[in-house]
Write a protein that holds these residues in place. Structure first.
Motif, PDB file in Angstrom:
ATOM      1  N   GLY A 108       0.840  -1.183   0.000  1.00 37.62           N
ATOM      2  CA  GLY A 108       0.000   0.000   0.000  1.00 37.62           C
ATOM      3  C   GLY A 108       0.875   1.233   0.000  1.00 37.62           C
ATOM      4  O   GLY A 108       2.094   1.165   0.193  1.00 37.62           O
ATOM      5  N   PHE A 109       0.256   2.374  -0.222  1.00 38.55           N
ATOM      6  CA  PHE A 109       0.977   3.639  -0.248  1.00 38.55           C
ATOM      7  C   PHE A 109       0.236   4.684   0.562  1.00 38.55           C
ATOM      8  O   PHE A 109      -0.997   4.816   0.448  1.00 38.55           O
ATOM      9  N   VAL A 110       0.997   5.436   1.362  1.00 39.52           N
ATOM     10  CA  VAL A 110       0.447   6.646   1.961  1.00 39.52           C
ATOM     11  C   VAL A 110      -0.040   7.530   0.812  1.00 39.52           C
ATOM     12  O   VAL A 110       0.636   7.707  -0.191  1.00 39.52           O
ATOM     13  N   GLY A 111      -1.241   8.044   0.936  1.00 42.19           N
ATOM     14  CA  GLY A 111      -1.779   8.878  -0.132  1.00 42.19           C
ATOM     15  C   GLY A 111      -2.572   8.116  -1.169  1.00 42.19           C
ATOM     16  O   GLY A 111      -3.133   8.712  -2.093  1.00 42.19           O
ATOM     17  N   LEU A 112      -2.631   6.786  -1.027  1.00 37.40           N
ATOM     18  CA  LEU A 112      -3.456   5.972  -1.914  1.00 37.40           C
ATOM     19  C   LEU A 112      -4.233   4.909  -1.150  1.00 37.40           C
ATOM     20  O   LEU A 112      -5.342   4.546  -1.542  1.00 37.40           O
TER      21      LEU A 112
END
Length: 351
Positions: free
Chosen positions: A119-123
């Motif tokens: 996962g990604f911070v901001g997504l």
């Protein structure tokens, strides 16, 4: 604090949300600049894609839309949690926006960029760069030294290019061809030149982007609408083909050209994220033993990318084509990039 949050297709809203709290082992960053990425545009136009939909929370964050967008961001340290003693309030930093499990085979072998629960911070949750503050674990915080935070916001996309070039094995004596002069193609071109590769060929039909490719360091720019692309690349490489090629468009015909323009025993790196299943003529690989590599984001590359910029081997300001306020993010950011994509590379947002 204000935050630009993604609710669904064509639906980004500026909301007031609680400021995140610092926890032990974390750092609170006051965001100064955050770039709008092509991934953000895909979410806006066709999402949720990476963003977790309402009926499928992300396995690590447990969050669903609406989520705060923005993963290319830098700022200053506003607060440090217990146990953090090697960064100080006021330090300029960039945040590596990963959310990983730390347990899967990829994570255990240092390839956390392909974590099975990536996962990604901001997504995927845990906030995002289109807000005033973000809290992240210390391991994801990278000091910028003397670099300004607007440059810091470009470290993330430049790290994508640095990673792809590193995987390719490109050497100064090599020739390279980059297919596509959008944002990722341009930073890949610049990263190749930073690695000492002098013969960098860029394939791009758009007039404005062709000019940007020259600024980024392309020795030759080929218009694929004029003549046979593969033949032109063979002519420029004395009939051998390029030692390394980079597919940055996600188009079947472009991938085919990239493979066929790579020399026997050479390497073709796919950097694009595809919106459909690619069609590949396997005999084009087999008959000349072409290696095809996939390159996703980056892993362990931000420090070297920061050094690449700090040393002056890449001019990051060439990629900044706009600066806007958070309140203007939809009209002057997303809509501008969609309607004038050839003129723009990176629009930075100040939360």
């Amino acid at each position: 604090m204000k935050a630009a949050r993604f609710y669904g297709r064509n639906d980004i809203r500026i909301d007031d949300i609680p400021e995140p709290a610092t926890r032990p082992g974390t750092v609170k960053v006051e965001v100064e600049w955050c770039g709008i990425c092509g991934t953000d545009l895909h979410e806006y136009l066709d999402g949720p894609i990476f963003a977790p939909p309402a009926d499928a929370p992300h396995p690590l964050t447990g969050e669903t839309v609406p989520i705060t967008l923005g993963h290319e961001f830098a700022g200053v340290v506003a607060e440090v949690g217990d146990g953090v003693d090697d960064v100080r309030i006021g330090d300029r930093v960039v945040v590596e926006p990963y959310i990983i499990c730390g347990r899967c085979d990829a994570c255990r072998n240092g390839r956390y960029n392909v974590c099975q629960s990536l996962g990604f911070v901001g997504l995927s949750g845990y906030g995002g760069g289109f807000s005033q503050f973000v809290v992240a674990e210390r391991r994801w915080i990278h000091p910028l030294g003397e670099l300004a935070t607007d440059v810091g916001a470009l470290i993330e996309p430049l790290a994508v290019a640095y990673h792809a070039v590193r995987l390719s094995g490109a050497k100064p004596s090599h020739s390279a061809v980059v297919f596509g002069a959008g944002p990722i193609g341009l930073v890949t071109t610049a990263s190749l030149r930073a690695a000492g590769v002098e013969q960098v060929i860029v394939v791009e039909p758009a007039t404005v982007r062709k000019a940007k490719a020259e600024i980024a360091g392309a020795a030759n720019v080929i218009d694929p609408t004029v003549g046979d692309v593969v033949e032109q690349i063979l002519d420029l490489t004395d009939g051998r083909g390029a030692d390394v090629s980079f597919e940055c468009a996600g188009i079947d015909a472009v991938l085919s050209s990239a493979i066929r323009s790579t020399r026997a025993g050479g390497t073709c790196v796919n950097v694009a994220i595809w919106g459909h299943e690619a069609r590949v003529a396997m005999n084009d690989l087999v008959f000349r033993e072409i290696d095809v590599l996939g390159s996703l984001a980056y892993a362990n590359d931000p420090p070297a990318t920061i050094e690449m910029v700090a040393s002056g081997r890449v001019d990051p300001y060439q990629f900044i084509t706009g600066r806007i306020a958070l309140d203007d993010i939809v009209k002057s950011g997303f809509e501008e990039l969609i309607s004038n994509k050839e003129e723009n590379v990176k629009i930075l947002v100040k939360p």
